[in-house]
Design a protein around this motif. Structure first.
Motif, PDB file in Angstrom:
ATOM      1  N   LYS A  71      -3.665 -13.100  19.546  1.00 33.49           N
ATOM      2  CA  LYS A  71      -4.357 -12.025  18.826  1.00 33.49           C
ATOM      3  C   LYS A  71      -3.590 -11.730  17.536  1.00 33.49           C
ATOM      4  CE  LYS A  71      -4.226  -9.012  22.173  1.00 33.49           C
ATOM      5  NZ  LYS A  71      -4.501  -7.765  22.943  1.00 33.49           N
ATOM      6  N   ILE A  72      -4.215 -12.080  16.423  1.00 29.02           N
ATOM      7  CA  ILE A  72      -3.523 -12.031  15.133  1.00 29.02           C
ATOM      8  C   ILE A  72      -4.289 -11.171  14.140  1.00 29.02           C
ATOM      9  CG2 ILE A  72      -2.655 -13.422  13.202  1.00 29.02           C
ATOM     10  CD1 ILE A  72      -2.488 -15.795  15.113  1.00 29.02           C
ATOM     11  N   VAL A  73      -3.532 -10.369  13.385  1.00 30.31           N
ATOM     12  CA  VAL A  73      -4.096  -9.600  12.276  1.00 30.31           C
ATOM     13  C   VAL A  73      -3.519 -10.132  10.975  1.00 30.31           C
ATOM     14  CG1 VAL A  73      -4.160  -7.343  11.144  1.00 30.31           C
ATOM     15  CG2 VAL A  73      -4.502  -7.504  13.604  1.00 30.31           C
ATOM     16  N   PHE A  74      -4.370 -10.298   9.986  1.00 29.70           N
ATOM     17  CA  PHE A  74      -3.926 -10.695   8.653  1.00 29.70           C
ATOM     18  C   PHE A  74      -4.076  -9.490   7.736  1.00 29.70           C
ATOM     19  CE2 PHE A  74      -4.297 -14.366   5.331  1.00 29.70           C
ATOM     20  CZ  PHE A  74      -3.351 -13.746   4.537  1.00 29.70           C
ATOM     21  N   MET A  75      -2.932  -8.906   7.336  1.00 27.36           N
ATOM     22  CA  MET A  75      -2.932  -7.783   6.411  1.00 27.36           C
ATOM     23  C   MET A  75      -3.002  -8.333   4.978  1.00 27.36           C
ATOM     24  SD  MET A  75      -2.824  -4.981   8.133  1.00 27.36           S
ATOM     25  CE  MET A  75      -2.348  -4.278   9.730  1.00 27.36           C
ATOM     26  N   LEU A  76      -4.178  -8.303   4.405  1.00 23.92           N
ATOM     27  CA  LEU A  76      -4.381  -8.913   3.092  1.00 23.92           C
ATOM     28  C   LEU A  76      -3.845  -8.036   1.960  1.00 23.92           C
ATOM     29  CD1 LEU A  76      -8.004 -10.087   3.802  1.00 23.92           C
ATOM     30  CD2 LEU A  76      -6.142 -11.637   3.220  1.00 23.92           C
ATOM     31  N   SER A  77      -3.202  -8.671   1.004  1.00 25.16           N
ATOM     32  CA  SER A  77      -2.794  -7.997  -0.227  1.00 25.16           C
ATOM     33  C   SER A  77      -3.903  -8.173  -1.262  1.00 25.16           C
ATOM     34  CB  SER A  77      -1.505  -8.608  -0.770  1.00 25.16           C
ATOM     35  OG  SER A  77      -0.457  -8.496   0.160  1.00 25.16           O
ATOM     36  N   LYS A  78      -3.894  -7.337  -2.290  1.00 22.51           N
ATOM     37  CA  LYS A  78      -4.864  -7.504  -3.360  1.00 22.51           C
ATOM     38  C   LYS A  78      -4.638  -8.853  -4.035  1.00 22.51           C
ATOM     39  CE  LYS A  78      -6.554  -4.222  -5.763  1.00 22.51           C
ATOM     40  NZ  LYS A  78      -6.812  -3.111  -6.712  1.00 22.51           N
ATOM     41  N   LEU A  79      -5.722  -9.489  -4.428  1.00 27.81           N
ATOM     42  CA  LEU A  79      -5.632 -10.821  -5.013  1.00 27.81           C
ATOM     43  C   LEU A  79      -4.830 -10.814  -6.309  1.00 27.81           C
ATOM     44  CD1 LEU A  79      -9.289 -12.086  -4.411  1.00 27.81           C
ATOM     45  CD2 LEU A  79      -7.271 -12.377  -2.959  1.00 27.81           C
ATOM     46  N   GLU A  80      -4.790  -9.661  -6.969  1.00 31.08           N
ATOM     47  CA  GLU A  80      -4.055  -9.547  -8.231  1.00 31.08           C
ATOM     48  C   GLU A  80      -2.548  -9.557  -8.025  1.00 31.08           C
ATOM     49  OE1 GLU A  80      -6.403  -7.573  -7.152  1.00 31.08           O
ATOM     50  OE2 GLU A  80      -7.974  -7.299  -8.666  1.00 31.08           O
ATOM     51  N   TYR A  81      -2.089  -9.449  -6.792  1.00 32.55           N
ATOM     52  CA  TYR A  81      -0.659  -9.351  -6.509  1.00 32.55           C
ATOM     53  C   TYR A  81      -0.031 -10.730  -6.284  1.00 32.55           C
ATOM     54  CZ  TYR A  81      -1.540  -4.339  -5.736  1.00 32.55           C
ATOM     55  OH  TYR A  81      -1.901  -3.018  -5.869  1.00 32.55           O
ATOM     56  N   GLY A  82      -0.311 -11.653  -7.184  1.00 30.09           N
ATOM     57  CA  GLY A  82       0.325 -12.965  -7.127  1.00 30.09           C
ATOM     58  C   GLY A  82      -0.210 -13.905  -6.066  1.00 30.09           C
ATOM     59  N   ILE A  83      -1.455 -13.706  -5.641  1.00 31.23           N
ATOM     60  CA  ILE A  83      -2.039 -14.526  -4.579  1.00 31.23           C
ATOM     61  C   ILE A  83      -2.621 -15.827  -5.133  1.00 31.23           C
ATOM     62  CG2 ILE A  83      -3.789 -14.618  -2.750  1.00 31.23           C
ATOM     63  CD1 ILE A  83      -1.562 -12.611  -2.211  1.00 31.23           C
ATOM     64  N   LYS A  84      -2.324 -16.927  -4.452  1.00 36.73           N
ATOM     65  CA  LYS A  84      -2.972 -18.207  -4.752  1.00 36.73           C
ATOM     66  C   LYS A  84      -4.283 -18.230  -3.974  1.00 36.73           C
ATOM     67  CE  LYS A  84       1.304 -20.936  -5.114  1.00 36.73           C
ATOM     68  NZ  LYS A  84       2.052 -22.055  -4.475  1.00 36.73           N
ATOM     69  N   LEU A  85      -5.371 -17.983  -4.661  1.00 38.79           N
ATOM     70  CA  LEU A  85      -6.652 -17.819  -3.973  1.00 38.79           C
ATOM     71  C   LEU A  85      -7.054 -19.066  -3.193  1.00 38.79           C
ATOM     72  CD1 LEU A  85      -9.084 -16.102  -3.333  1.00 38.79           C
ATOM     73  CD2 LEU A  85     -10.129 -16.830  -5.491  1.00 38.79           C
TER      74      LEU A  85
END
Length: 203
Positions: free
Chosen positions: A41-55
């Protein structure tokens, strides 16, 4: 003419993640009921895409997780203006759920493991001894988690499956990291007590 303003700066630590407060939140968290959960059982806490994310890497990671049949994954969008449908079709995979309706505390309590790319909510999960997995492969910026053993780091997507299925957290590294990074080298209860005394002194 130049105004000179003198400020006293006190670095005490982060009161939001004081241990007693986190334990209180955890005890009072809502119980999440999801039918037919898989083993992990896994949760992915997503950061805003503007925060250095490789989409592209983020999407590839989600698709990779979508094919892991022993995983139930809940995606928690960032609380400030994030819509999953803009970059990922969750309906394509039966084991991936939209966690927008749930609060972060309840999701952390429900989960066995937490995936993240840098959101500060991970400190709450670490205090509660949840297995925390840092998706470095989805970032092109540096992070305080780059050089620590307190979380598991995924630098290549091929590492993720093994980390989810076999790795176990090392509590001593977690406690040391939290003490240094969140409590400014002090114990948890010291932060709030010191803040109270500092404010009282300034009145």
């Amino acid at each position: 003419f130049k105004n000179k303003i003198q400020n006293d700066i006190y670095v005490l630590g982060n009161t939001r993640f004081e241990k007693n407060w986190i334990y209180y939140l955890n005890r009072n968290a809502k119980k999440i009921k999801i039918n037919n959960c898989n083993r992990y059982k896994i949760v992915f806490m997503l950061s805003k895409l503007e925060y250095g994310i490789k989409l592209k890497s983020l999407i590839n990671t989600l698709e990779y997780l979508g094919k892991m049949k022993d995983v139930t994954l809940i995606l928690k969008p960032h609380t400030r203006g994030m819509e999953l449908k803009k970059f990922f079709n969750k309906n394509k995979y039966s084991n991936i759920l939209n966690g927008e309706q749930y609060d972060s505390t309840s999701l952390i309590k429900w989960s066995d493991q937490i995936l993240f790319t840098g959101s500060s909510i991970i400190f709450q999960a670490m205090v509660l001894n949840k297995k925390c997995i840092f998706l470095k492969n989805c970032l092109f910026v540096k992070s305080i988690f780059d050089q620590t053993n307190s979380v598991f780091k995924v630098e290549k997507l091929s590492q993720l499956s093994d980390i989810i299925r076999s790795k176990k957290s090392k509590k001593k590294f977690v406690n040391s990291f939290i003490k240094k990074t969140v409590y400014n080298g002090n114990n948890s209860d010291f932060v709030n007590n010191k803040l109270y005394k500092t404010i009282k002194k300034l009145k």
